[in-house]
Design a protein around this motif. Structure first.
Motif, PDB file in Angstrom:
ATOM      1  N   GLU A  75      -2.657   5.821   0.086  1.00 61.26           N
ATOM      2  CA  GLU A  75      -3.763   4.907   0.359  1.00 61.26           C
ATOM      3  C   GLU A  75      -4.008   4.746   1.856  1.00 61.26           C
ATOM      4  OE1 GLU A  75      -3.879   1.625  -3.179  1.00 61.26           O
ATOM      5  OE2 GLU A  75      -2.037   1.678  -1.980  1.00 61.26           O
TER       6      GLU A  75
ATOM      7  N   LYS B  72       0.831  -1.190   0.000  1.00 59.43           N
ATOM      8  CA  LYS B  72       0.000   0.000   0.000  1.00 59.43           C
ATOM      9  C   LYS B  72       0.875   1.253   0.000  1.00 59.43           C
ATOM     10  CE  LYS B  72      -3.641  -2.543   0.248  1.00 59.43           C
ATOM     11  NZ  LYS B  72      -4.527  -2.701  -0.937  1.00 59.43           N
TER      12      LYS B  72
ATOM     13  N   ALA C 152     -10.017   5.875   3.502  1.00 62.20           N
ATOM     14  CA  ALA C 152      -9.358   4.569   3.616  1.00 62.20           C
ATOM     15  C   ALA C 152     -10.077   3.703   4.646  1.00 62.20           C
ATOM     16  CB  ALA C 152      -7.895   4.747   4.013  1.00 62.20           C
TER      17      ALA C 152
ATOM     18  N   SER D 184      -5.492   8.239   3.303  1.00 57.88           N
ATOM     19  CA  SER D 184      -6.663   8.842   2.680  1.00 57.88           C
ATOM     20  C   SER D 184      -7.827   8.921   3.660  1.00 57.88           C
ATOM     21  CB  SER D 184      -7.075   8.032   1.452  1.00 57.88           C
ATOM     22  OG  SER D 184      -8.331   8.460   0.960  1.00 57.88           O
TER      23      SER D 184
END
Length: 334
Positions: A128, A124, A134, A131
């Motif tokens: 990511e 990842k 997420a 975020s």
């Protein structure tokens, strides 16, 4: 991010490799903190003497049940006992164990947080993980008072060697914060993690020259340790987490009757199959359950088998927590 919706349930055996005591060891350390030579007429000396003698006399199997018995009859003793517990745990924290050194290499088989970290971040990007939308796809239900797991993630994300920049670190820690749940409280206020680790005075453990001041911090934080009835009515969200998990992993957990009973996790009910589970067996939607049982206790085996009623996919490891998730079952996948 985890591949399947995973819940880790942590008992004392999960943090013992980081310097924290098991149940019997905690009681011994509490007695040591209340030495017979501690004389004086002050309230602290009086309560420590009483606590020492009570622990030696009753020799309790569980410090929680011991305190529960005294809650209505001697609230002052319970208050000081909580402070001594906090004092012991503050003194037990060893942040140096988080880093790889030649000296720590022999402890490698206990340092399972590094496997957890890798399971979460492998493959990842920083974007990511940080975020705002997420989904880390895991929860941790901890029966431990110590904040070692939070601080480990904090230290990995805030170090100058971290792959996360400041904005990403803030986002990642905010995503992490609602995923860790301390059933009976935590000895330190870790709301800072919800703010992205912005506080500059975050601390974990003490230098040797600070040992004499531990008790004062511990006494201030005594109310962060909660007895079962002090949290009554607040466990429904934990049961819901279990119901919606695709796999549940018990690490260093002793399956105490109170903790697995209706008042807290209610495993008999919360492990029933639901439509949320995507793992199929015998035509029913079922969660996968993995657990450690270091000495292969038949008591633990029988308890868990009676709870799942012989239907679910059950995986056991009789190794240490680290070896179990390194060799016997994965954290972030089936």
């Amino acid at each position: 991010m985890f591949e399947v919706n995973t819940t880790l349930v942590l008992g004392a055996g999960a943090s013992v490799g980081y310097g924290f005591p098991l149940g019997n060891q905690l009681i011994d350390k509490m007695i040591t903190r209340c030495p017979e030579s501690q004389d004086g007429l002050g309230e602290e000396a009086k309560q420590r003497r009483k606590l020492r003698e009570s622990l030696k006399f009753y020799d309790p199997l569980s410090i929680d049940s011991f305190l529960q018995h005294y809650k209505e009859t001697d609230s002052k003793l319970v208050e000081y006992a909580k402070a001594v517990i906090s004092e012991v745990l503050h003194d037990s924290a060893k942040p140096e164990l988080f880093n790889r050194t030649v000296e720590n290499s022999r402890l490698g088989k206990y340092h399972w947080y590094r496997i957890f970290w890798n399971s979460l971040v492998a493959g990842k990007t920083a974007e990511e993980l940080s975020s705002t939308d997420a989904d880390l796809n895991f929860n941790v239900i901890s029966f431990n008072y110590d904040p070692s797991l939070e601080f480990f993630f904090y230290s990995r994300s805030t170090s100058r060697n971290s792959f996360l920049n400041e904005a990403q670190r803030i986002g990642f820690l905010k995503n992490l914060a609602p995923r860790i749940h301390h059933v009976y409280g935590c000895i330190q206020d870790y709301d800072w993690i919800r703010r992205g680790g912005k506080d500059s005075n975050v601390k974990y453990g003490y230098e040797k020259n600070q040992r004499d001041s531990i008790y004062y911090d511990a006494y201030e934080n005594r109310d962060r340790i909660k007895l079962i009835d002090e949290r009554k009515g607040s466990y429904d969200h934990l049961k819901e987490i279990l119901r919606n998990s695709d796999q549940i992993i018990f690490l260093g957990f002793a399956f105490d009757d109170v903790n697995i009973g209706a008042e807290v996790l209610d495993l008999k009910e919360s492990l029933k199959p639901t439509n949320a589970h995507r793992i199929l067996e015998l035509g029913r939607s079922l969660p996968i359950i993995k657990y450690t049982n270091l000495e292969n206790s038949e008591l633990i085996n029988n308890k868990l088998n009676s709870i799942v009623d012989g239907v679910r996919r059950l995986y056991k490891s009789t190794k240490t927590v680290y070896e179990a998730i390194e060799q016997d079952f994965r954290l972030n996948g089936i």
